[in-house]
Motif scaffolding. Structure first.
Motif, PDB file in Angstrom:
ATOM      1  N   LEU A   1       8.998  -0.104   1.366  1.00  0.00           N
ATOM      2  CA  LEU A   1       7.513   0.276   1.854  1.00  0.00           C
ATOM      3  C   LEU A   1       7.205   0.940   0.808  1.00  0.00           C
ATOM      4  CD1 LEU A   1       5.651   0.463   4.000  1.00  0.00           C
ATOM      5  CD2 LEU A   1       6.841   2.697   4.407  1.00  0.00           C
ATOM      6  N   VAL A   2       5.859  -0.330   0.795  1.00  0.00           N
ATOM      7  CA  VAL A   2       5.236  -0.463  -0.964  1.00  0.00           C
ATOM      8  C   VAL A   2       3.328   0.175  -0.654  1.00  0.00           C
ATOM      9  CG1 VAL A   2       3.990  -1.425  -3.404  1.00  0.00           C
ATOM     10  CG2 VAL A   2       6.020  -1.883  -1.938  1.00  0.00           C
ATOM     11  N   LEU A   3       3.309   1.589  -1.091  1.00  0.00           N
ATOM     12  CA  LEU A   3       2.086   2.251  -1.629  1.00  0.00           C
ATOM     13  C   LEU A   3       0.982   1.331  -2.370  1.00  0.00           C
ATOM     14  CD1 LEU A   3      -0.415   3.601  -0.933  1.00  0.00           C
ATOM     15  CD2 LEU A   3       0.543   5.251  -2.763  1.00  0.00           C
ATOM     16  N   GLU A   4       1.063   0.246  -1.970  1.00  0.00           N
ATOM     17  CA  GLU A   4      -0.195  -1.159  -3.198  1.00  0.00           C
ATOM     18  C   GLU A   4      -1.426  -0.166  -3.713  1.00  0.00           C
ATOM     19  OE1 GLU A   4       0.981  -3.782  -3.624  1.00  0.00           O
ATOM     20  OE2 GLU A   4       1.939  -4.198  -1.788  1.00  0.00           O
ATOM     21  N   ARG A   5      -2.150   0.580  -2.708  1.00  0.00           N
ATOM     22  CA  ARG A   5      -3.012   1.484  -3.613  1.00  0.00           C
ATOM     23  C   ARG A   5      -4.035   2.395  -2.505  1.00  0.00           C
ATOM     24  NH1 ARG A   5      -4.249  -3.600  -2.936  1.00  0.00           N
ATOM     25  NH2 ARG A   5      -4.605  -3.795  -5.539  1.00  0.00           N
TER      26      ARG A   5
ATOM     27  N   ASP B   1       9.111  -0.933  11.807  1.00  0.00           N
ATOM     28  CA  ASP B   1       8.417  -0.408  12.130  1.00  0.00           C
ATOM     29  C   ASP B   1       7.169   0.860  10.959  1.00  0.00           C
ATOM     30  OD1 ASP B   1       7.733  -1.577  14.371  1.00  0.00           O
ATOM     31  OD2 ASP B   1       8.821   0.258  15.480  1.00  0.00           O
ATOM     32  N   SER B   2       7.262   1.219   9.231  1.00  0.00           N
ATOM     33  CA  SER B   2       7.212   2.117   8.519  1.00  0.00           C
ATOM     34  C   SER B   2       5.860   2.067   8.333  1.00  0.00           C
ATOM     35  CB  SER B   2       7.932   1.602   7.236  1.00  0.00           C
ATOM     36  OG  SER B   2       8.894   1.414   7.481  1.00  0.00           O
ATOM     37  N   LEU B   3       5.177   0.626   8.986  1.00  0.00           N
ATOM     38  CA  LEU B   3       3.911   1.279   8.178  1.00  0.00           C
ATOM     39  C   LEU B   3       2.842   1.940   9.590  1.00  0.00           C
ATOM     40  CD1 LEU B   3       2.869  -2.434   7.964  1.00  0.00           C
ATOM     41  CD2 LEU B   3       3.109  -0.957   5.850  1.00  0.00           C
ATOM     42  N   ARG B   4       3.149   1.522  10.478  1.00  0.00           N
ATOM     43  CA  ARG B   4       2.619   2.113  11.722  1.00  0.00           C
ATOM     44  C   ARG B   4       2.872   3.516  11.872  1.00  0.00           C
ATOM     45  NH1 ARG B   4       4.436   3.270  16.894  1.00  0.00           N
ATOM     46  NH2 ARG B   4       6.369   2.553  17.462  1.00  0.00           N
ATOM     47  N   ALA B   5       4.449   3.586  11.323  1.00  0.00           N
ATOM     48  CA  ALA B   5       4.725   5.239  11.056  1.00  0.00           C
ATOM     49  C   ALA B   5       3.840   6.584  10.528  1.00  0.00           C
ATOM     50  CB  ALA B   5       6.426   5.497  10.328  1.00  0.00           C
ATOM     51  N   PHE B   6       3.578   5.396   8.949  1.00  0.00           N
ATOM     52  CA  PHE B   6       2.079   6.462   8.615  1.00  0.00           C
ATOM     53  C   PHE B   6       1.281   6.449   8.848  1.00  0.00           C
ATOM     54  CE2 PHE B   6       5.591   6.697   5.316  1.00  0.00           C
ATOM     55  CZ  PHE B   6       5.537   7.124   4.311  1.00  0.00           C
TER      56      PHE B   6
ATOM     57  N   GLU C   1      -3.009   1.960   1.573  1.00  0.00           N
ATOM     58  CA  GLU C   1      -2.869   0.074   1.418  1.00  0.00           C
ATOM     59  C   GLU C   1      -1.547   0.003   1.482  1.00  0.00           C
ATOM     60  OE1 GLU C   1      -3.021  -4.423  -0.338  1.00  0.00           O
ATOM     61  OE2 GLU C   1      -4.693  -2.816  -0.386  1.00  0.00           O
ATOM     62  N   LEU C   2      -0.354   0.411   2.778  1.00  0.00           N
ATOM     63  CA  LEU C   2       0.486  -0.300   2.195  1.00  0.00           C
ATOM     64  C   LEU C   2       1.214  -1.604   3.403  1.00  0.00           C
ATOM     65  CD1 LEU C   2       1.979   2.918   4.773  1.00  0.00           C
ATOM     66  CD2 LEU C   2       1.919   2.749   2.276  1.00  0.00           C
ATOM     67  N   SER C   3       2.486  -2.013   2.502  1.00  0.00           N
ATOM     68  CA  SER C   3       2.985  -3.301   3.040  1.00  0.00           C
ATOM     69  C   SER C   3       4.400  -3.084   3.013  1.00  0.00           C
ATOM     70  CB  SER C   3       2.115  -4.388   1.519  1.00  0.00           C
ATOM     71  OG  SER C   3       2.809  -3.866   0.419  1.00  0.00           O
ATOM     72  N   LEU C   4       5.005  -3.759   3.298  1.00  0.00           N
ATOM     73  CA  LEU C   4       6.549  -4.203   3.361  1.00  0.00           C
ATOM     74  C   LEU C   4       6.579  -5.531   3.107  1.00  0.00           C
ATOM     75  CD1 LEU C   4       7.624  -3.382   7.126  1.00  0.00           C
ATOM     76  CD2 LEU C   4       8.571  -2.017   4.563  1.00  0.00           C
ATOM     77  N   ARG C   5       7.764  -5.772   1.729  1.00  0.00           N
ATOM     78  CA  ARG C   5       7.710  -6.492   0.524  1.00  0.00           C
ATOM     79  C   ARG C   5       8.904  -6.450  -0.315  1.00  0.00           C
ATOM     80  NH1 ARG C   5       5.256  -5.952  -4.599  1.00  0.00           N
ATOM     81  NH2 ARG C   5       3.744  -4.552  -4.843  1.00  0.00           N
TER      82      ARG C   5
END
Length: 348
Positions: A4-8, A324-329, A11-15
């Motif tokens: 789970l990456v905080l791009e900026r 579901d990490s993006l939704r969790a945040f 903005e989050l992404s799973l990558r």
């Protein structure tokens, strides 16, 4: 390795993070490799997501979030003696310089060189595996779950605060703030010997959760706090006040419910200088303590959870799958008033 990456900011992404894959290939002689199981969502993780910074710590490059973690040892370095593959563990997320002056004095948490998970530029732990020093990895008692173990990190803050307060049996205490840190501080104060704890918060659902934790906890709205405490103590006040809101307005009133000779412990992070009523502190001969994270607290936390002296399970209000990490945040960032601690479980 998907993470789970905080791009900026925002903005989050799973990558995949190839550089993390390469870094994890090396296992030092006193390191263990851990498969992550449960990771808690901390207020600092959410703040980096919503604001991109906390004080001087700024997200200038993509960063993996998460630092409240438990998992299973899957590999050990050649010189590891206290852990073995298959051991269930939790991990203290700050690694100091063992040769620093602060570390040699036992105050490793304030070593300026501490590398702390999910504090820029250090990556966090919302990823499948990690390597970590044996010295900061702790085996779980058989009756402590992965979810409870992921609560050890925030509980360590409460235990550290109660330790700095020098709780005496029968003390009365006030905790300002019923978020995760406020509630673990209330539980820690009771476990340390406090007879009664008043917990204040603006959110009624959080006060209801606080009240459910112990008959010795009295929920109260911030506007009524000082009056209720003084009325219940024959005008004397509470021996201890813990400020766990991070609100300048709340911090300005820390001395109002405090008894003469009492102690205020500042826990909530304040991004800017705050008003300090030196006169109110002086006439009480108040002692003011500040804490920064914790030190030497993880074994104590595990012992107290295992014995039943502290029950953190009621504080875990939602659990999400890693997918579901993006939704969790997104939900955590909306600050639902009925939620205390949200956690994410990784695939096993």
């Amino acid at each position: 390795m998907e993470a789970l990456v905080l791009e900026r900011q925002g903005e989050l992404s799973l990558r995949d993070m190839p550089e993390i894959d390469r870094a994890e290939e090396t296992l030092g002689p006193r390191d263990v490799r851990i498969r992550l199981h449960t990771v808690g969502i901390c207020g600092s993780d959410v703040h980096y997501y919503t604001h991109g910074r906390i004080g001087p710590f700024v997200v200038n490059a993509p960063m993996i979030l998460g630092h409240e973690a438990s998992g299973t040892v899957i590999e050990c370095g050649a010189e590891v003696t206290t852990l073995a593959p298959g051991d269930r563990v939790c991990m203290e997320p700050g690694i100091p310089d063992p040769n620093s002056r602060a570390s040699r004095m036992g105050m490793y948490n304030i070593d300026p060189a501490v590398r702390f998970w999910a504090t820029p530029p250090v990556h966090g732990i919302l990823r499948p595996t990690c390597t970590h020093p044996e010295a900061f990895t702790f085996r779980l008692p058989d009756n402590v779950s992965f979810a409870e173990a992921a609560m050890v990190e925030p509980l360590a803050v409460g235990i550290h605060a109660a330790t700095k307060a020098r709780v005496k049996p029968g003390d009365n205490a006030v905790v300002m703030g019923a978020g995760p840190i406020g509630l673990v501080t209330a539980l820690s104060a009771l476990a340390a010997g406090c007879a009664r704890v008043w917990v204040s918060d603006l959110a009624q659902p959080k006060l209801e959760i606080a009240a459910s934790l112990s008959a010795a906890i009295t929920p109260v709205s911030p506007g009524d706090l000082a009056a209720q405490v003084l009325a219940a103590t024959d005008g004397w006040g509470a021996e201890l006040v813990f400020e766990a809101t991070g609100s300048p307005h709340a911090a300005a009133g820390v001395f109002q419910p405090l008894a003469p000779g009492g102690c205020v412990v500042m826990i909530g992070g304040q991004p800017d200088p705050i008003a300090y009523d030196a006169g109110a502190a002086m006439v009480r001969e108040a002692r003011v303590e500040n804490i920064f994270r914790y030190a030497h607290a993880f074994p104590r936390c595990l012992n107290m959870i295992a014995s039943g002296a502290i029950d953190v399970k009621p504080l875990i209000t939602r659990t999400f799958g890693f997918e579901d990490s993006l939704r969790a945040f997104q939900i955590a960032a909306s600050a639902p008033p009925a939620d205390v601690k949200m956690q994410i479980e990784l695939p096993q």
